[in-house]
Structure formats: structure tokens, C-alpha cells
Design a protein around this motif. Sequence first.
Motif, PDB file in Angstrom:
ATOM      1  N   THR A   9       0.836  -1.185   0.000  1.00 58.67           N
ATOM      2  CA  THR A   9       0.000   0.000   0.000  1.00 58.67           C
ATOM      3  C   THR A   9       0.866   1.228   0.000  1.00 58.67           C
ATOM      4  N   THR A  10       0.289   2.397   0.261  1.00 55.02           N
ATOM      5  CA  THR A  10       1.027   3.656   0.175  1.00 55.02           C
ATOM      6  C   THR A  10       2.222   3.644   1.098  1.00 55.02           C
ATOM      7  N   THR A  11       3.391   4.145   0.601  1.00 58.71           N
ATOM      8  CA  THR A  11       4.636   4.132   1.375  1.00 58.71           C
ATOM      9  C   THR A  11       5.629   5.102   0.795  1.00 58.71           C
ATOM     10  N   ILE A  12       6.680   5.350   1.525  1.00 58.11           N
ATOM     11  CA  ILE A  12       7.853   6.066   1.034  1.00 58.11           C
ATOM     12  C   ILE A  12       9.017   5.147   1.259  1.00 58.11           C
ATOM     13  N   PHE A  13       9.709   4.761   0.236  1.00 57.30           N
ATOM     14  CA  PHE A  13      10.795   3.788   0.384  1.00 57.30           C
ATOM     15  C   PHE A  13      11.969   4.434   1.094  1.00 57.30           C
ATOM     16  N   LYS A  78      11.189  -8.201   6.569  1.00 52.57           N
ATOM     17  CA  LYS A  78      10.537  -7.710   7.789  1.00 52.57           C
ATOM     18  C   LYS A  78      10.684  -6.203   7.895  1.00 52.57           C
ATOM     19  N   TYR A  79      11.868  -5.720   7.586  1.00 54.98           N
ATOM     20  CA  TYR A  79      12.112  -4.282   7.639  1.00 54.98           C
ATOM     21  C   TYR A  79      11.218  -3.542   6.642  1.00 54.98           C
ATOM     22  N   LEU A  80      11.197  -4.009   5.397  1.00 52.15           N
ATOM     23  CA  LEU A  80      10.408  -3.343   4.360  1.00 52.15           C
ATOM     24  C   LEU A  80       8.917  -3.406   4.672  1.00 52.15           C
ATOM     25  N   ASP A  81       8.444  -4.550   5.125  1.00 50.04           N
ATOM     26  CA  ASP A  81       7.029  -4.693   5.450  1.00 50.04           C
ATOM     27  C   ASP A  81       6.621  -3.762   6.583  1.00 50.04           C
ATOM     28  N   ALA A  82       7.486  -3.652   7.609  1.00 51.74           N
ATOM     29  CA  ALA A  82       7.180  -2.766   8.733  1.00 51.74           C
ATOM     30  C   ALA A  82       7.206  -1.308   8.303  1.00 51.74           C
ATOM     31  N   PHE A  83       8.170  -0.979   7.450  1.00 50.34           N
ATOM     32  CA  PHE A  83       8.281   0.418   7.020  1.00 50.34           C
ATOM     33  C   PHE A  83       7.091   0.845   6.170  1.00 50.34           C
ATOM     34  N   ILE A  84       6.718   0.014   5.200  1.00 48.99           N
ATOM     35  CA  ILE A  84       5.646   0.424   4.288  1.00 48.99           C
ATOM     36  C   ILE A  84       4.294   0.474   4.985  1.00 48.99           C
ATOM     37  N   LYS A  87       4.727   0.792  10.613  1.00 47.10           N
ATOM     38  CA  LYS A  87       4.862   0.237  11.956  1.00 47.10           C
ATOM     39  C   LYS A  87       6.298   0.508  12.422  1.00 47.10           C
ATOM     40  N   PHE A  88       6.591   1.782  12.645  1.00 42.43           N
ATOM     41  CA  PHE A  88       7.956   2.214  12.916  1.00 42.43           C
ATOM     42  C   PHE A  88       8.544   1.591  14.179  1.00 42.43           C
ATOM     43  N   ASP A  89       7.682   1.280  15.146  1.00 38.90           N
ATOM     44  CA  ASP A  89       8.185   0.694  16.383  1.00 38.90           C
ATOM     45  C   ASP A  89       8.806  -0.686  16.164  1.00 38.90           C
ATOM     46  N   GLU A  90       8.490  -1.326  15.027  1.00 36.06           N
ATOM     47  CA  GLU A  90       9.047  -2.638  14.731  1.00 36.06           C
ATOM     48  C   GLU A  90      10.403  -2.559  14.033  1.00 36.06           C
ATOM     49  N   LEU A  91      10.832  -1.357  13.669  1.00 32.04           N
ATOM     50  CA  LEU A  91      12.074  -1.208  12.910  1.00 32.04           C
ATOM     51  C   LEU A  91      13.322  -1.316  13.785  1.00 32.04           C
ATOM     52  N   GLU A  92      13.236  -0.869  15.015  1.00 33.92           N
ATOM     53  CA  GLU A  92      14.426  -0.726  15.860  1.00 33.92           C
ATOM     54  C   GLU A  92      15.295  -1.978  15.937  1.00 33.92           C
ATOM     55  N   PRO A  93      14.733  -3.167  16.228  1.00 36.02           N
ATOM     56  CA  PRO A  93      15.602  -4.349  16.340  1.00 36.02           C
ATOM     57  C   PRO A  93      16.148  -4.837  15.005  1.00 36.02           C
ATOM     58  N   LYS A 105      17.137   3.597  18.165  1.00 38.11           N
ATOM     59  CA  LYS A 105      15.937   4.361  18.499  1.00 38.11           C
ATOM     60  C   LYS A 105      15.982   5.746  17.863  1.00 38.11           C
ATOM     61  N   GLU A 106      17.156   6.378  17.906  1.00 37.92           N
ATOM     62  CA  GLU A 106      17.297   7.696  17.288  1.00 37.92           C
ATOM     63  C   GLU A 106      17.171   7.612  15.769  1.00 37.92           C
ATOM     64  N   LEU A 107      17.693   6.535  15.183  1.00 40.63           N
ATOM     65  CA  LEU A 107      17.586   6.353  13.736  1.00 40.63           C
ATOM     66  C   LEU A 107      16.119   6.172  13.330  1.00 40.63           C
ATOM     67  N   VAL A 108      15.364   5.415  14.111  1.00 43.31           N
ATOM     68  CA  VAL A 108      13.936   5.235  13.823  1.00 43.31           C
ATOM     69  C   VAL A 108      13.221   6.584  13.867  1.00 43.31           C
ATOM     70  N   GLN A 109      13.593   7.432  14.823  1.00 44.93           N
ATOM     71  CA  GLN A 109      12.970   8.754  14.919  1.00 44.93           C
ATOM     72  C   GLN A 109      13.258   9.583  13.676  1.00 44.93           C
ATOM     73  N   ARG A 110      14.501   9.502  13.168  1.00 47.10           N
ATOM     74  CA  ARG A 110      14.843  10.207  11.931  1.00 47.10           C
ATOM     75  C   ARG A 110      14.025   9.665  10.756  1.00 47.10           C
ATOM     76  N   ILE A 111      13.842   8.358  10.740  1.00 45.77           N
ATOM     77  CA  ILE A 111      13.055   7.733   9.668  1.00 45.77           C
ATOM     78  C   ILE A 111      11.620   8.251   9.699  1.00 45.77           C
ATOM     79  N   LYS A 112      11.051   8.326  10.894  1.00 44.36           N
ATOM     80  CA  LYS A 112       9.681   8.821  11.035  1.00 44.36           C
ATOM     81  C   LYS A 112       9.577  10.276  10.585  1.00 44.36           C
ATOM     82  N   GLU A 113      10.582  11.075  10.955  1.00 43.32           N
ATOM     83  CA  GLU A 113      10.562  12.490  10.557  1.00 43.32           C
ATOM     84  C   GLU A 113      10.657  12.633   9.041  1.00 43.32           C
ATOM     85  N   ASN A 114      11.518  11.837   8.425  1.00 40.56           N
ATOM     86  CA  ASN A 114      11.660  11.895   6.974  1.00 40.56           C
ATOM     87  C   ASN A 114      10.400  11.403   6.272  1.00 40.56           C
TER      88      ASN A 114
END
Length: 298
Positions: A9-13, A78-84, A87-93, A105-114
Motif C-alpha cells: 500500500t502507500t509508502t515512502i521507500f 521484515k524491515y520493508l514490510d514494517a516500514f511500508i 509500523k515504525f516501532d518494529e524497525l528498531e531491532p 531508536k534515534e535512527l527510527v525517529q529520523r526515519i519517522k521524521e523523513n
Amino acid sequence: MKSQLILITTTIFLSLLLTSCSNSSNDLIPSETSQPHKTTEVELSPTVAPTQTIDIKKTEAPVSEMVETNDAETVLKKYLDAFISKKFDELEPLLYPDHFQITAKELVQRIKENDFKNSVEYSEYMITSITDYDDTHKLAKLLVKPSSGSAALEDSVGLVLSNNEWKVDLSLIVNTETSDVAVNSENKEITVTKVSKTTKLNGYEFNVEYRNNLKKNRIVVGWMNKSLAVLNTDKAQMTEQLGKANVGPQSNGSFLITFNLAEKVSDQSLTITGMREADSDNLPIPGKETFDVTIPLK
């Protein structure tokens, strides 16, 4: 590895939002002024309804070039599915943040901001290959298709084995080395003082620091687009155009050079060509020939 098409579905790669990490410890995540990540357009079949599967036609790589990487591929999916699915909270591990010099955790925050800042939407992706770089690094290549239009973008993502677990490494960095050198040109115009080399899964980045030894004249690089960086390797010679730069007399300067390579090579030397002496307006001084500087890398 069998390529698989996954309808989304809708996403930003993500790898289009975060470009490679600078070899400077102060540049944790590229800023808005960073150079954009280079992509290649690939023609796909026309857009269809979301419930349909799009047949992306491509040439399969020879079996000898493909690497079966079930564990690494599973982590990437798993990473791509969570991102698209945002579900950003699943990206950290799943992330390897070390080369950005921040926590996962900080990288996930940057991802969310972007993700919030960039409103581009994508409709599907395909993992086209995962190949070994060495025992602990792999390079994954993908196609991502925007929701609107029929042109897909080709991109790359790194995978690194950390504590016996595969992680997604968005920096594509293998390692960074810094060496203090003292390389003079024939006419002693400049002294190269430091070279930082970042080895990446898809090439090299060099940050060359130098000092202008002249007492009156400036040094200019990139005049009339005639300055080149030439990387000599064990397999071939690579050439990149240098952008414009200048440095005043008795002052320090630097330039960043990126070489994108299709295969793993061993670098041997780096030559900067077409440097010139210039006046206070950065105009070449008549009668002064260009000069080159060769930096040994071994």
C-alpha cells in the motif's frame, strides 16, 4: 535466491530518504543540503488496480552471481514490510545504526521524521538480488515503483552480520579509514595532509584535506570542468568529475569524491588532475600550467 514481488500500500521507500552516511563524525544523517541519492529509472508495465499483481519483467542474474541468503532476506523483508505499513516501532531491532553514530531508536525517529516530511508514495517493491560482499556484509538490490506513473527506481540496501544476527544497514558502509599523509605536488603548490577513505558496498568515498602553500595566489579546482579524480584499482581505472572549489593562500581546503563501482576492487592510488593557481577573483593566472597530485593509497 528466488526474486519475489510484493504488492504494498502507500509508502515512502526508506533508502530514498536516507542517503549514505558521511565519513565525518558530525554528519550523522544527511541534511536537506546533502547530495541526493542517485537512482536509475527502469520501465515497468502499466499501473494496475491494487488487487492485481504487476509483472516486473527483468533479466534474471546468473545463478553463480546470486547468493542464497534466507536469514538476511527474511530480515530485509521484515524491515520493508514494517516500514511500508508505517509500523515504525518494529524497525528498531532490525536496524544497524553504528555508522550513523546514533542509536537504533534515534535512527527510527529520523526515519519517522523523513517519512512525514517526504510525501512520495510507492505502490510496490521487488528484491532483485542479494549478493555477498564478504562474510559479514551483503548488498541487496531492489526495484521500487511510485504509486503514480510507470517508471520504477533502482536502489540498494546493505545487510550486516552483527552479533550473529543480520541487520539492515542503510549507510552501505563497510569501514572507514583515516590516514595522515604528506604528499606534495611537483611544484610544491599544495600539501595533502589527510585522506579519509570510506569503503562502501557499492564503491568508495574519499575526503581529501590539503593546504595551499602559496603566499599570494589561490588554488582552484574544477575550473571549466577540467578537474578530475582518477582512482587506480587492481581491475580498472575510475574517473569522476570534480566540482568547483577554491582555497586562499596559506589556507586549508578539502573536497569529497565519490566513486560508485559495480564490483569489488582494491584501490591503489588517487590522482587529482587539473588544479590551478588563481588570483583573488579565482581566475586562472596566465602562464601558469595546471598541476596534478597523486596520493598513494597502499
